[in-house]
Structures are given as structure tokens and as C-alpha cells.
Design a protein around this motif. Structure first.
Motif, mmCIF file in Angstrom:
data_model
loop_
_atom_site.group_PDB
_atom_site.id
_atom_site.type_symbol
_atom_site.label_atom_id
_atom_site.label_comp_id
_atom_site.label_asym_id
_atom_site.label_seq_id
_atom_site.Cartn_x
_atom_site.Cartn_y
_atom_site.Cartn_z
ATOM 1 N N ASP A 276 0.873 -35.178 -0.672
ATOM 2 C CA ASP A 276 0.939 -33.717 -1.027
ATOM 3 C C ASP A 276 1.795 -33.135 0.277
ATOM 4 O O ASP A 276 2.733 -32.320 -0.230
ATOM 5 C CB ASP A 276 -0.244 -33.029 -1.350
ATOM 6 N N ASP A 277 1.498 -33.360 1.225
ATOM 7 C CA ASP A 277 2.037 -32.851 2.531
ATOM 8 C C ASP A 277 3.779 -33.067 2.699
ATOM 9 O O ASP A 277 4.484 -32.204 2.702
ATOM 10 C CB ASP A 277 1.520 -33.288 3.858
ATOM 11 N N HIS A 278 3.963 -34.254 1.940
ATOM 12 C CA HIS A 278 5.415 -34.519 1.875
ATOM 13 C C HIS A 278 6.297 -33.762 1.091
ATOM 14 O O HIS A 278 7.379 -33.475 0.952
ATOM 15 C CB HIS A 278 5.694 -35.935 1.677
ATOM 16 N N ILE A 279 5.652 -33.486 -0.114
ATOM 17 C CA ILE A 279 6.075 -32.819 -1.273
ATOM 18 C C ILE A 279 6.237 -31.311 -0.934
ATOM 19 O O ILE A 279 7.264 -30.551 -1.111
ATOM 20 C CB ILE A 279 5.148 -33.002 -2.434
ATOM 21 N N HIS A 280 5.235 -30.794 -0.315
ATOM 22 C CA HIS A 280 5.410 -29.297 0.252
ATOM 23 C C HIS A 280 6.585 -29.105 1.076
ATOM 24 O O HIS A 280 7.418 -28.266 1.092
ATOM 25 C CB HIS A 280 4.138 -28.955 0.905
ATOM 26 N N SER A 281 6.703 -30.069 1.983
ATOM 27 C CA SER A 281 7.860 -30.040 2.890
ATOM 28 C C SER A 281 9.132 -30.180 2.384
ATOM 29 O O SER A 281 10.262 -29.697 2.688
ATOM 30 C CB SER A 281 7.535 -31.214 4.003
ATOM 31 N N ALA A 282 9.194 -30.941 1.317
ATOM 32 C CA ALA A 282 10.569 -31.490 0.377
ATOM 33 C C ALA A 282 11.057 -30.184 -0.352
ATOM 34 O O ALA A 282 12.215 -29.916 -0.469
ATOM 35 C CB ALA A 282 10.032 -32.470 -0.625
ATOM 36 N N GLU A 283 9.837 -29.288 -0.439
ATOM 37 C CA GLU A 283 10.361 -28.166 -1.720
ATOM 38 C C GLU A 283 11.430 -27.473 -0.878
ATOM 39 O O GLU A 283 12.645 -26.834 -1.763
ATOM 40 C CB GLU A 283 8.991 -27.241 -1.684
ATOM 41 N N THR A 284 11.290 -26.883 0.154
ATOM 42 C CA THR A 284 12.458 -26.215 0.879
ATOM 43 C C THR A 284 13.726 -26.872 0.607
ATOM 44 O O THR A 284 14.594 -26.039 0.351
ATOM 45 C CB THR A 284 12.072 -25.705 2.379
ATOM 46 N N ARG A 285 13.785 -28.095 1.017
ATOM 47 C CA ARG A 285 14.934 -28.872 0.888
ATOM 48 C C ARG A 285 15.606 -28.851 -0.341
ATOM 49 O O ARG A 285 16.770 -28.781 -0.312
ATOM 50 C CB ARG A 285 14.935 -30.137 1.682
ATOM 51 N N VAL A 286 14.824 -29.033 -1.345
ATOM 52 C CA VAL A 286 15.099 -29.411 -2.551
ATOM 53 C C VAL A 286 15.689 -27.866 -3.276
ATOM 54 O O VAL A 286 16.935 -27.973 -4.078
ATOM 55 C CB VAL A 286 14.211 -29.703 -3.599
ATOM 56 N N GLN A 287 15.180 -26.825 -3.059
ATOM 57 C CA GLN A 287 15.606 -25.632 -3.157
ATOM 58 C C GLN A 287 16.902 -25.280 -2.603
ATOM 59 O O GLN A 287 17.906 -24.660 -3.447
ATOM 60 C CB GLN A 287 14.434 -24.437 -2.681
ATOM 61 N N ARG A 288 16.997 -25.626 -1.430
ATOM 62 C CA ARG A 288 18.243 -25.323 -0.972
ATOM 63 C C ARG A 288 19.495 -25.875 -1.690
ATOM 64 O O ARG A 288 20.484 -25.355 -2.084
ATOM 65 C CB ARG A 288 18.254 -25.783 0.510
ATOM 66 N N GLY A 289 19.415 -27.410 -1.969
ATOM 67 C CA GLY A 289 20.142 -27.935 -2.675
ATOM 68 C C GLY A 289 20.452 -27.515 -4.134
ATOM 69 O O GLY A 289 21.438 -27.601 -4.514
ATOM 70 N N ARG A 290 19.202 -27.038 -4.969
ATOM 71 C CA ARG A 290 19.554 -26.687 -6.123
ATOM 72 C C ARG A 290 20.512 -25.252 -6.032
ATOM 73 O O ARG A 290 21.218 -25.284 -7.040
ATOM 74 C CB ARG A 290 18.105 -26.202 -6.710
ATOM 75 N N VAL A 291 20.244 -24.302 -5.182
ATOM 76 C CA VAL A 291 21.105 -23.322 -5.142
ATOM 77 C C VAL A 291 22.481 -23.805 -4.914
ATOM 78 O O VAL A 291 23.494 -23.137 -5.639
ATOM 79 C CB VAL A 291 20.734 -22.343 -3.957
ATOM 80 N N ARG A 292 22.760 -24.591 -3.926
ATOM 81 C CA ARG A 292 24.182 -25.123 -3.717
ATOM 82 C C ARG A 292 24.650 -25.631 -5.021
ATOM 83 O O ARG A 292 25.936 -25.416 -5.578
ATOM 84 C CB ARG A 292 24.096 -26.002 -2.678
ATOM 85 N N ASN A 293 23.788 -26.506 -5.782
ATOM 86 C CA ASN A 293 24.443 -27.247 -7.129
ATOM 87 C C ASN A 293 24.681 -26.169 -8.244
ATOM 88 O O ASN A 293 25.639 -26.293 -9.040
ATOM 89 C CB ASN A 293 23.536 -28.216 -7.553
ATOM 90 N N LYS A 294 23.676 -25.306 -8.383
ATOM 91 C CA LYS A 294 23.899 -24.175 -9.232
ATOM 92 C C LYS A 294 25.234 -23.561 -9.289
ATOM 93 O O LYS A 294 25.916 -23.128 -9.913
ATOM 94 C CB LYS A 294 22.677 -23.471 -9.327
ATOM 95 N N ILE A 295 25.380 -22.869 -7.809
ATOM 96 C CA ILE A 295 26.466 -22.380 -7.685
ATOM 97 C C ILE A 295 28.048 -22.983 -7.555
ATOM 98 O O ILE A 295 28.885 -22.894 -8.202
ATOM 99 C CB ILE A 295 26.698 -21.744 -5.991
ATOM 100 N N ARG A 296 27.730 -24.514 -7.400
ATOM 101 C CA ARG A 296 28.871 -25.316 -7.619
ATOM 102 C C ARG A 296 29.254 -25.358 -8.904
ATOM 103 O O ARG A 296 30.504 -25.581 -9.274
ATOM 104 C CB ARG A 296 28.780 -26.648 -6.819
ATOM 105 N N ASP A 297 28.398 -25.439 -9.880
ATOM 106 C CA ASP A 297 28.746 -25.540 -11.347
ATOM 107 C C ASP A 297 29.506 -24.276 -11.869
ATOM 108 O O ASP A 297 29.962 -24.439 -12.809
ATOM 109 C CB ASP A 297 27.296 -25.672 -12.100
ATOM 110 N N GLN A 298 29.486 -23.309 -11.078
ATOM 111 C CA GLN A 298 30.243 -22.116 -11.461
ATOM 112 C C GLN A 298 31.895 -22.216 -11.546
ATOM 113 O O GLN A 298 32.255 -22.837 -10.611
ATOM 114 C CB GLN A 298 29.715 -20.883 -10.975
ATOM 115 N N THR A 299 32.478 -21.446 -12.217
ATOM 116 C CA THR A 299 34.052 -21.556 -12.069
ATOM 117 C C THR A 299 34.265 -20.789 -10.707
ATOM 118 O O THR A 299 33.279 -20.194 -9.895
ATOM 119 C CB THR A 299 34.684 -20.840 -13.232
ATOM 120 N N PRO A 300 35.574 -21.265 -10.210
ATOM 121 C CA PRO A 300 35.626 -20.461 -8.845
ATOM 122 C C PRO A 300 35.590 -19.164 -8.990
ATOM 123 O O PRO A 300 35.070 -18.572 -7.707
ATOM 124 C CB PRO A 300 37.174 -21.145 -8.555
ATOM 125 N N HIS A 301 36.018 -18.449 -9.810
ATOM 126 C CA HIS A 301 35.944 -16.973 -9.665
ATOM 127 C C HIS A 301 34.456 -16.411 -9.856
ATOM 128 O O HIS A 301 34.264 -15.390 -9.203
ATOM 129 C CB HIS A 301 37.026 -16.119 -10.842
#
Length: 399
Positions: A276-301
Motif C-alpha cells: 500500500d505504501d508504494h501505491i500511495h507514493s505512486a499516486e502523485t507521480r501518476v496524477q502528474r503524468g495523467r495531467v500531461r497526457n490529457k493536455i497532450r491529447d488536446q489540439t494545439p490551440h
């Protein structure tokens, strides 16, 4: 200096690819109802009839593309075993940041032999591309299923969706049949289509709901057994990944990312079991990556407009009206060396979509006779996360 990789061993993972996005599972779990609906929508292909047009909706990571690939593979296998069935060709294309012309070009080049020249990137019209596409299809004959992933990101989508379903009735095809399968995260995508396109498509709709915690746990257990060596994870860690993803997005992709990242962290710490400790620590890293991927999926404008709202947010200038956002967006576009959209309406359309996707929150105001009704926008996520994601995306695009 000694070799920095000397002595490294694969401690916890047996097959890490099983947890990655491009892994194609042999068995699809927790999507029985969707598979049955899909099967009924595709059955005409087995009997030489015109295939139905199918549109699939659902959030990111709920199995839309995975189920589609699974169903196309199963359908192809069934068609190949039946002598009386027309030949089947399944063409996949991701439409993100693409045009109708670019999509047709990709399909044409996929179907052409290696000895034939590629269809040109420029110099011809969409009409020319359609004509070449129809010629290519009729030369082969058979049934063609065109899978358009992220179809809501396709520029000039109305022209394509109006022409393709009518190709046979208009005499553009004689020996080939076409079915369009559109995959979208945008439940309101159909509302953006013109009335004549809606009348032409007559599509069947399939909706994929988010996974709940029990469904995610089933999926994770199945994948973990293949991904990790024996006794390398706790049941509690699996349940925690499922619970966190279910509470947030209901996405299997997020749950798998949590588990994979938890495994990475356990290896980094030379731990023998993912807990569980590893999963709690992983959450912040995954959230950061999700934001980046969601933004990357949008059009340039759309990315630039989101960055503009983030700048206004960081200056305590939100909630803010679209006209102010447009001014900041124009400065952001200039900073990145991009020509901005010229009309306020175009900016407002992007703002509406960003709000629908959860990037922004929108509040309706009414100043009565003096100012009338209007919307104000503010960021629905951390501004620093947007800035970091934009900088990383820009760095990736540098030559």
C-alpha cells in the motif's frame, strides 16, 4: 568509471508490458454487455450486408479501443473461416490533430502495395483524396471497416462523415462496402455534427461506463498475475489501486498506471513486495503524468487557451470572461510562435470543450439589461501542473 547498469536485475516484474497501454489482452474482462452490443452491431458483415456505422462513447481508459481491437480481431477470424463472406479489411486511424484529407491519405497508403508511391501530403483536395480512396477500395472489393479513434478531434469531420456512408448509394463504390466506427471521449460529439450528416449516418451507439472498484480489481488481478513474479505484490495493494482509480475516473488505465508505478517504486527501494505504501507514493507521480497526457491529447490551440486560463488563474484574475481569455491566449500564442485563432467564437468553442472535458469550470452570470448573460471561466486543476505539462510538451516537440 564502472558500468552504471552492471548487476541490475529484473526484481519484481515478470512481464511489465502486460501493465502498459498498448498491451492487447487475449480476454476482455468486465465488458460482457458492451461486447454483446458490439457483436449485434457488427453481425451484418458476416452475411455480406452493408455494415452499420457505429459510434462508441466513454471516458478515457474504460476499454473503448481495447474492446474495439478485440472485436475486430474476432470478426476477422470469423470472416476468414466463412467462404461465403466478403473479404474484410479493418483500417485503424487515430484522428488526433488530423484532417479529413490526412485521414484519407493514411488509409490509401495503408492499402497500397509497397511498389506504389504514397499519396501526396499536399497539392490535392479532399475531393481528390476521396476519389483515390474509392478507386483503391473498389479495386480490392470486400467490406472495409474504418475505425476512427478520437474522431471528435478530426478537422472537417462533417465532410468525411457525410461522404463515406453515401459512397455506395452515390455510385462511387460498386465492389466495396464501407462502415465507419467512431470512438470518442466526447458524449456531445454527435451534437456538433450537421443535420445532414446525422441523417446520413444512422449510426448505432455504444456507451462505455466507468469501471467500479470491483471490476477494476478483477482486471488488475488478471494482469498482475502475468506482470509480476510470484509473491511480488499484496492483495491490499491491488485493492487500493482499484479503489483509487474507481473514486477518481473509473479508468482501467489509471489503475494499471498506479500498479506499474508502484512496482517501479518498490524496485527503486529494493523492496521485494509492492505494498500500500508504494501505491500511495505512486499516486502523485501518476496524477502528474495523467495531467500531461490529457493536455497532450488536446489540439494545439486548445492547449494554448488552457495555458492562457492558467496564467490568469496564477495572477488571481479568474473567474474571467472569454474576451479577456482571448487577449491572454493571443499573447501565449505569440510566445510559442503560433498564429492565434482569429475569432472570439473559435476561442469560445474551445473553452466549452475544455469545460466539458473537466479542465475548466464555468459559471453563468447575468448583469440584466446592463450587461446581459455571459459565462466566466476558471481552472479546474492546479495551474503549475498546466505550466509543467506545457513546458514538457514543448520540449518534446523541439527538433
Amino acid at each position: 568509471m564502472n558500468d552504471p547498469f552492471e548487476g541490475m536485475t529484473n526484481q519484481l516484474f515478470e512481464d511489465k508490458h502486460v501493465l502498459e497501454e498498448d498491451y492487447a489482452p487475449e480476454t476482455i474482462l468486465e465488458r460482457e454487455d458492451e461486447i454483446n452490443a458490439y457483436r449485434n452491431a457488427l453481425k451484418d458483415v458476416l452475411f455480406g450486408r452493408n455494415p452499420s456505422n457505429i459510434f462508441i462513447y466513454g471516458k478515457t481508459g474504460v476499454g473503448k479501443t481495447a474492446v474495439t481491437r478485440y472485436m475486430m480481431k474476432a470478426l476477422q477470424k470469423q470472416v476468414d473461416s466463412r467462404d461465403e463472406t466478403d473479404d474484410l479489411y479493418v483500417l485503424f486511424h487515430n484522428c488526433n490533430n488530423d484532417s479529413a484529407y490526412g485521414t484519407l491519405r493514411a488509409f490509401i497508403n495503408t492499402l497500397r502495395d509497397d511498389s506504389e508511391p504514397n499519396f501526396p501530403k499536399k497539392g490535392l483536395s479532399t475531393g481528390d483524396a476521396l476519389e483515390a480512396f474509392y478507386t483503391t477500395l473498389d479495386e480490392r472489393g470486400g467490406t472495409f471497416l474504418l475505425v476512427l479513434d478520437e474522431i471528435d478531434h478530426l478537422a472537417k469531420v462533417n465532410s468525411l462523415l457525410y461522404e463515406l456512408p453515401r459512397a455506395r448509394s452515390n455510385g462511387n463504390l460498386t465492389h466495396a462496402r464501407i462502415g465507419v466506427i467512431g470512438i470518442s471521449n466526447n458524449y456531445r460529439f454527435r451534437d456538433s455534427l450537421s443535420p445532414k450528416v446525422k441523417g446520413t449516418l444512422m449510426e448505432k451507439e455504444l456507451s462505455f461506463s466507468p469501471y467500479d472498484a470491483n471490476e477494476l480489481r478483477t482486471i488488475l488481478m488478471h494482469r498482475a498475475e502475468k506482470a509480476f513474479v510470484d509473491d511480488a505484490y499484496t492483495q491490499s495493494a491491488i485493492s487500493l489501486c482499484a479503489a483509487k482509480a474507481a473514486q477518481d475516473t473509473g479508468s482501467a488505465r489509471q489503475a494499471l498506471d498506479l500498479l506499474s508505478t508502484g512496482g517501479d517504486l518498490a524496485e527503486d527501494r529494493n523492496d521485494e513486495v509492492v505494498t500500500d505504501d508504494h501505491i500511495h507514493s505512486a499516486e502523485t507521480r501518476v496524477q502528474r503524468g495523467r495531467v500531461r497526457n490529457k493536455i497532450r491529447d488536446q489540439t494545439p490551440h486548445a492547449q494554448l487557451i488552457l495555458e492562457a486560463v492558467a496564467r490568469l488563474e496564477s495572477s488571481d484574475e479568474t473567474p474571467v470572461r472569454s474576451k479577456s481569455i482571448q487577449s491572454t491566449y493571443e499573447r501565449v500564442a505569440a510566445h510559442w510562435g503560433t498564429d492565434p485563432l482569429s475569432s472570439l467564437r473559435s476561442v469560445q468553442d474551445h473553452l466549452s470543450e475544455l469545460e466539458m472535458l473537466g479542465f475548466l469550470s464555468r459559471t453563468e452570470r447575468n448583469d440584466g439589461r446592463a450587461g446581459g448573460a455571459y459565462y466566466e471561466y476558471e481552472l479546474a486543476m492546479d495551474a503549475d501542473a498546466v505550466f509543467t505539462a506545457r513546458e514538457e510538451i514543448a520540449a518534446e516537440q523541439e527538433p
